[in-house]
Enzyme design. Structure first.
Site, mmCIF file in Angstrom:
data_model
loop_
_atom_site.group_PDB
_atom_site.id
_atom_site.type_symbol
_atom_site.label_atom_id
_atom_site.label_comp_id
_atom_site.label_asym_id
_atom_site.label_seq_id
_atom_site.Cartn_x
_atom_site.Cartn_y
_atom_site.Cartn_z
ATOM 1 N N HIS A 11 -5.579 -8.154 -0.575
ATOM 2 C CA HIS A 11 -4.712 -6.413 -0.499
ATOM 3 C C HIS A 11 -3.777 -6.723 0.416
ATOM 4 O O HIS A 11 -2.345 -6.959 0.672
ATOM 5 C CB HIS A 11 -6.018 -5.710 -0.084
ATOM 6 C CG HIS A 11 -4.363 -4.337 -0.085
ATOM 7 N ND1 HIS A 11 -4.081 -3.176 -1.413
ATOM 8 C CD2 HIS A 11 -4.394 -2.867 1.444
ATOM 9 C CE1 HIS A 11 -3.237 -1.867 -0.425
ATOM 10 N NE2 HIS A 11 -3.298 -2.226 0.047
ATOM 11 N N ASP B 102 0.569 -0.786 0.382
ATOM 12 C CA ASP B 102 0.235 0.036 0.246
ATOM 13 C C ASP B 102 0.756 1.134 -0.028
ATOM 14 O O ASP B 102 2.301 1.486 -1.356
ATOM 15 C CB ASP B 102 -0.766 -0.052 1.701
ATOM 16 C CG ASP B 102 -2.382 0.949 1.381
ATOM 17 O OD1 ASP B 102 -2.797 1.077 0.600
ATOM 18 O OD2 ASP B 102 -2.459 2.313 1.454
ATOM 19 N N ASP C 119 -7.334 -8.603 -5.220
ATOM 20 C CA ASP C 119 -7.315 -7.161 -4.413
ATOM 21 C C ASP C 119 -8.405 -6.592 -4.868
ATOM 22 O O ASP C 119 -8.217 -6.018 -5.952
ATOM 23 C CB ASP C 119 -5.877 -6.796 -4.008
ATOM 24 C CG ASP C 119 -5.811 -5.141 -3.780
ATOM 25 O OD1 ASP C 119 -7.171 -4.650 -2.741
ATOM 26 O OD2 ASP C 119 -4.960 -4.568 -3.358
#
Length: 289
Positions: A271, A112, A243
């Site tokens: 994710h 991320d 994801d």
């Protein structure tokens, strides 16, 4: 460095680590530092903290020094009301921590927002970084991508801010949506994501990050314009294929930009690869160490 006081809401069976304190201009940063050997630095995104990497730390700290910071505004770190929470500022904090620890031959594991934050360090101090493990992240401007522009714009509105800060939308709503196997997000795991963000005043960081997906486009574009310098360092791209945030499209851009990297697709993972598949990811990391 001093040890942090671990709050009572932390399950010490799940998170048995005694994190240290590092002072930044914004406040006190918490970070885990376990094991000895070449360092593996694990960098989280929104709205997680070092708890995300507890499975990797458990599996890798017998042979490597595992360092996992909590960004300011997340986890056990301070959550100041008057800080900007921009990704560039998080990158400066990470750089200060790693420089103070005098780490060499770093292997980054990123997810991320941890991607651009850590890659900023790798681009500015390439001599200290040995390899990079990429999981579900990006490092380029998405200002021309309607998918991200729509999400970032909506989250950046007053309504988006209210939902995130007043209702804890990111921790309570977005996290379940991006898990591949929802059964892995147990009540106990989810509690460790929401507990550090138990009041609206502590959630500013979780709102700034989605706003800056587009707001920090210039910074992201600059990073990507220099990322070819990391072609010999991106060793593994480990991707959760379920994801809905970072998709096949983003994986393809990574793999085409770094053709020398090993690419592993986790078909049932979303994710948070380190959370959902720690054993398999640890094995893949060991294979490239």
């Amino acid at each position: 460095m001093r040890e942090m006081t671990v709050p009572e809401w932390v399950d010490r069976g799940e998170y048995p680590y005694d994190p240290n304190q590092f002072e930044t201009p914004a406040g006190t940063m918490s970070y885990v530092d376990e094991g000895t050997g070449e360092p593996i630095v694990m960098v989280h995104g929104n709205p997680y903290w070092s708890f995300e990497f507890r499975g990797l730390i458990r599996r890798l700290s017998d042979t490597h020094r595992c360092v996992a910071p909590d960004h300011i505004g997340f986890g056990l770190s301070d959550k100041p009301a008057d800080w900007d929470y921009l990704p560039q500022s998080h990158a400066q904090n990470l750089a200060s921590l790693l420089d103070t620890l005098e780490l060499e031959n770093i292997t980054f594991v990123v997810n991320d927002w941890g991607g651009p934050i850590a890659l900023s360090y790798a681009l500015n101090r390439p001599e200290r970084v040995k390899r990079i493990v990429v999981t579900n992240t990006w490092c380029w401007s998405v200002a021309d991508d309607w998918y991200y522009r729509l999400f970032s714009t909506l989250m950046g509105t007053p309504i988006g801010r209210r939902l995130i800060e007043k209702r804890n939308l990111f921790a309570r709503g977005v996290v379940p949506a991006v898990f591949g196997d929802k059964t892995l997000l147990t009540r106990e795991v989810h509690r460790h994501i929401t507990a550090p963000l138990d009041t609206p005043e502590k959630r500013r960081g979780t709102w700034v990050f989605p706003r800056e997906i587009v707001g920090s486009s210039a910074w992201l574009a600059d990073l990507w314009s220099r990322c070819s310098a990391l072609s010999g360092k991106v060793a593994l791209i480990a991707w959760g294929m379920k994801d809905i945030g970072f998709r096949e499209k983003e994986l393809r851009r990574w793999s085409e930009s770094f053709p020398g990297a090993r690419v592993v697709r986790f078909t049932e993972v979303g994710h948070f690869v380190a959370e959902e598949a720690p054993t398999a990811l640890a094995e893949e990391i060991r294979a490239v160490l």
